[in-house]
Design an enzyme around this catalytic site. Structure first.
Site, mmCIF file in Angstrom:
data_model
loop_
_atom_site.group_PDB
_atom_site.id
_atom_site.type_symbol
_atom_site.label_atom_id
_atom_site.label_comp_id
_atom_site.label_asym_id
_atom_site.label_seq_id
_atom_site.Cartn_x
_atom_site.Cartn_y
_atom_site.Cartn_z
ATOM 1 N N CYS A 64 0.859 -1.182 0.000
ATOM 2 C CA CYS A 64 0.000 0.000 0.000
ATOM 3 C C CYS A 64 0.895 1.231 0.000
ATOM 4 O O CYS A 64 2.114 1.137 0.168
ATOM 5 C CB CYS A 64 -0.959 0.023 1.190
ATOM 6 S SG CYS A 64 -0.189 0.474 2.756
ATOM 7 N N CYS A 67 3.545 2.057 2.811
ATOM 8 C CA CYS A 67 4.740 1.235 3.015
ATOM 9 C C CYS A 67 6.018 2.022 2.784
ATOM 10 O O CYS A 67 7.036 1.769 3.429
ATOM 11 C CB CYS A 67 4.698 0.012 2.096
ATOM 12 S SG CYS A 67 3.381 -1.155 2.508
ATOM 13 N N ASP A 476 18.493 28.508 -26.136
ATOM 14 C CA ASP A 476 19.791 28.900 -26.676
ATOM 15 C C ASP A 476 19.735 28.664 -28.187
ATOM 16 O O ASP A 476 18.849 27.961 -28.685
ATOM 17 C CB ASP A 476 20.892 28.069 -26.022
ATOM 18 C CG ASP A 476 22.264 28.408 -26.552
ATOM 19 O OD1 ASP A 476 22.531 29.592 -26.773
ATOM 20 O OD2 ASP A 476 23.055 27.472 -26.755
ATOM 21 N N ASP A 670 22.836 23.809 -24.129
ATOM 22 C CA ASP A 670 23.755 22.682 -24.299
ATOM 23 C C ASP A 670 25.201 23.002 -23.955
ATOM 24 O O ASP A 670 26.031 22.099 -23.862
ATOM 25 C CB ASP A 670 23.703 22.173 -25.750
ATOM 26 C CG ASP A 670 24.407 23.117 -26.716
ATOM 27 O OD1 ASP A 670 24.277 24.346 -26.545
ATOM 28 O OD2 ASP A 670 25.085 22.617 -27.632
ATOM 29 N N ASP A 674 25.834 27.857 -20.624
ATOM 30 C CA ASP A 674 24.412 27.781 -20.265
ATOM 31 C C ASP A 674 24.197 27.240 -18.851
ATOM 32 O O ASP A 674 23.069 27.266 -18.355
ATOM 33 C CB ASP A 674 23.662 26.872 -21.255
ATOM 34 C CG ASP A 674 23.649 27.452 -22.661
ATOM 35 O OD1 ASP A 674 23.520 28.678 -22.788
ATOM 36 O OD2 ASP A 674 23.773 26.673 -23.631
#
Length: 790
Positions: A64, A67, A476, A670, A674
């Protein structure tokens, strides 16, 4: 009683062994072995004396939503444990502990002592499906016993329902009550054991668990009915509730069995994506013979053979054979990719066609697959705020349920004592907050699994909640919306000059420079154009020059460097917003050529921007590139808000300004520059090809580096939050409607049990709808796998 040490060193235990004593010596040794420990634990501090460790565990036996909290409390009592996060829906735990005070085996033993199972969460291991099977089998046996006894009790009770007063004499009624009591014993003593165990585990840790109201309802009903059955003083037998008892236990067990099956299905869907390494692989020995070995015994340089339909056990290079592979989980590419001798293959990808021989290059933690598994495992152990809120509400709510049931019993004992017992039982059962606690985690885990199959990895589940409310997406430019390297889009040359020959000359000279524009020119030429150039010289910021194989001297670069008359070149029709590189003989400007380069949009960039706007979000382009080039790209994509020439500090200031204005900002980048703005954003996306620092700061990792994945993530996040809200509203509405009915005596215990089970099932079933959004995400690879299976 026996322990089983599987091939990769992980420990499994039988049901009897779990129930008695601590871990055995060989189990502790396996869990604390340095090599095994490194596969599921990361350390902080000096390598020779780490001061902290974070272990990833798989936990089983949860029945349940409460837990997870019980396991956390058990782990936090282990000396040196600083934090413990358990996600019950994903069946995973993350534990931060001090290796100077305790060991990994202590964590496993603490979970076991709490009545659950734990074992290392490693990418290479084969999950112990036999444990889930045994648990399901025991649940079905309990359900069968409860259902069979319920039908027999109902058969005896039906006579009392249909008979008119006086039709059945007292002795016959006593006999029917005795029969009901005997048939209820297996239900109370065997079928209802999971509820007793759950309630006891919570009480041992000083908590009120969700099973406690159910257990009180069962025991109160059984004891009251037993007292009535054995009451020899009464002339007329009193009313018994064995029919209601057996009925609501049957309904609760049936609901729990279906709920566990649905939750296990969601967890297995995620596991099937993350546990793809084969249990054994064929390796070629020194004598040339092939032998089956565990992937843990492989070494770089080994030659292995991968059959059709098998997963690659390690990163490597194909040395023999040709095939198609499914890399959807690793790269996000939905189509099968062709691989032949000399091509690289990745651990965890699936061989869809013929057998191939592969030379192993990387293993274990060095593979991309292992990194993905660790990212997803970390995300799965973090509970979102919606889950934490539901857990906080569930505890006080249970105390209110107990007090309300006691008040109902006291009130009805004054109004109609014969109905006081079953009214109290109905209140206890119908208000159990299982549906409330299941509302959020089941949907979140289903969404995380769906995104993982798309090639989108969540580093934290909270990102789904934040992403659903994003109203500004900041992109970007280079490497995000465009490819990192530009491409030659036009060539202009003086009259009578062979453009193809000049392109080949430019590509040959450019191949000797590392400048991005030079690399783009080199890629545009034919292979093999570079050899033969001599007397090379590069002038930073201007260009380079060299002598070709025919002895001619050339210059490549800016107009000033090459001596090209720019005024004369303007009549060639070049786009003034694009970058140009010039090639001319070193001694004169006649016979020159101009190469126009432009950034190439990533596939789906324009569609992604349009779809984000259709979702009601605004899009901004934030770049450190030159304003002219940024504005040119913004016009191509239809982006109106642009910030160009921005330094990392300026980017951070822009995002902070938008957040102060009340905007919820997502940033997609990337590069290393950044990283600060990714950390500041409400939600951050990093491209898989990007810098490691950017990926470390991101909440979401796009394995396929596709802008469209941002849109799909937004759509799925909003769908998930919508389903979570539906679940929470349903759970609240169910309790608001059913509680007054139970208090007024209009809801018998058996119907209360049916309502509670149906409520939990509805919540879990609704959550699984999230996964349907990804059903068609990988159509080509799925079709290939289906054809292979056929």
């Amino acid at each position: 009683m026996r322990g089983c040490l599987v091939s990769d060193g992980s420990v499994l235990r039988s049901e009897e062994q779990r129930a008695n004593g601590g871990l055995r010596a060989h189990e502790r040794a396996a869990l604390d072995d340095a090599d095994e420990l490194a596969r599921y634990t990361s350390f902080g501090g000096p390598p020779d004396a780490p001061v902290s460790a974070t272990s990833r565990l798989r936990v089983d036996g949860l029945h349940c939503a409460a837990c997870a909290g019980l396991i956390e409390q058990a782990l936090l009592r282990v000396p040196g444990v600083e934090s413990a996060d358990v996600n019950g829906a994903a069946r995973r735990a993350s534990v931060t502990w001090d290796p100077r005070q305790s060991k990994a085996s202590d964590l496993v033993e603490a979970v076991r002592a709490a009545g659950y199972r734990a074992y290392p969460d490693t990418a290479a291991r084969e999950q112990p499906a036999e444990l889930d099977t045994g648990e399901s089998r025991r649940m079905l046996w309990r359900l069968f016993v409860a259902g069979f006894c319920m039908m027999q009790v109902m058969m005896y009770a039906t006579a009392t329902y249909v008979a008119a007063p006086g039709d059945i004499d007292a002795q016959t009624l006593r006999l029917l009550n005795w029969a009901g009591w005997l048939l209820s014993l297996p239900v109370v003593l065997f079928a209802a054991v999971p509820f007793y165990r759950g309630a006891w585990q919570a009480l041992r840790q000083g908590r009120v668990g969700m099973d406690l109201p159910v257990v009180l309802g069962i025991l109160v009903t059984f004891l009251a009915s037993t007292a009535a059955t054995f009451d020899a003083a009464g002339v007329q037998p009193r009313e018994v509730y064995f029919d209601s008892l057996t009925m609501f236990v049957t309904f609760l067990l049936g609901g729990r069995a279906l709920e566990q099956r649905a939750r296990a299905r969601a967890a297995r869907a995620l596991d099937s994506a993350l546990n793809r390494l084969p249990a054994a692989v064929q390796r070629r020995g020194a004598d040339g013979a092939w032998a089956w070995v565990s992937p843990t015994r492989l070494q770089p340089g080994d030659c292995i053979r991968i059959a059709a339909g098998q997963a690659f056990a390690a990163d490597g290079v194909v040395i023999e054979g040709r095939t198609d592979v499914d890399e959807a989980l690793l790269t996000g590419e939905s189509r099968p990719l062709a691989r032949q001798a000399g091509d690289e293959v990745l651990a965890g990808s699936i061989n869809l066609a013929g057998p191939v021989s592969v030379r192993v290059t990387r293993l274990g933690g060095q593979t991309r697959f292992d990194g993905i598994v660790q990212l997803v495992s970390q995300a799965m152990t973090r509970r979102p705020s919606a889950v934490r809120l539901a857990d906080r509400i569930a505890g006080p709510f249970l105390w209110c349920v107990l007090l309300l049931a006691a008040a109902a019993a006291a009130g009805w004992s004054l109004v109609d004592p014969s109905r006081a017992v079953w009214v109290a039982v109905a209140v206890l059962v119908v208000t159990c907050p299982c549906a409330l606690s299941l509302a959020a985690p089941s949907a979140m885990v289903a969404a995380a699994g769906a995104l993982a199959r798309r090639g989108v990895l969540l580093r934290r589940l909270d990102a789904l909640e934040a992403l659903a409310g994003i109203d500004l997406f900041v992109f970007d430019k280079t490497g995000t919306l465009t490819d990192a390297c530009p491409q030659v889009v036009d060539i202009q040359a003086a009259a009578g000059v062979d453009k193809a020959a000049l392109l080949q000359a430019a590509a040959g000279l450019a191949a000797h420079s590392a400048h991005p524009l030079s690399q783009a020119l080199a890629a545009a030429g034919e292979a093999g154009g570079a050899p033969g150039w001599t007397q090379l010289r590069e002038e930073p910021g201007s260009g380079l020059e060299g002598t070709d194989p025919q002895g001619r001297r050339w210059r490549l670069g800016s107009a000033d460097w090459t001596g090209v008359d720019v005024e004369a070149a303007h009549g060639m029709g070049f786009d003034v917003e694009r970058v140009r590189v010039w090639l001319a003989p070193a001694q004169r400007s006649e016979g020159f050529a101009g190469f126009e380069l432009d950034e190439v949009l990533r596939p789906g960039s324009a569609t992604a921007v349009a779809r984000l706007r259709a979702q009601g979000a605004e899009v901004m382009l934030l770049s450190g590139d030159q304003p002219q080039r940024v504005l040119h790209l913004a016009r191509r994509l239809g982006i109106s808000r642009v910030e160009a020439g921005a330094t990392p500090e300026a980017k951070l200031a822009v995002v902070q300004r938008e957040q102060r204005a009340g905007r919820r900002v997502a940033v997609i980048g990337d590069g290393i520059n950044d990283a600060p703005v990714l950390a500041q954003a409400d939600v951050s996306f990093a491209m898989a090809h990007g810098a490691a620092l950017a990926q470390a700061r991101a909440d979401v990792l796009l394995l396929g580096s596709r802008p469209l994945d941002v849109v799909e993530s937004l759509v799925l996040a909003r769908r998930t939050l919508r389903i979570v809200r539906q679940n929470l509203w349903w759970a609240a509405a169910y309790n608001l409607v059913s509680l007054p009915l139970a208090l007024m005596g209009w809801l018998p215990p058996w119907l209360a049990g049916l309502g509670m089970a149906a409520s939990s099932l509805l919540v879990v079933g609704n959550a699984l709808r999230v996964a349907r959004a990804a059903a068609d995400a990988q159509p080509d690879a799925a079709a290939a796998r289906a054809a292979l299976a056929a």
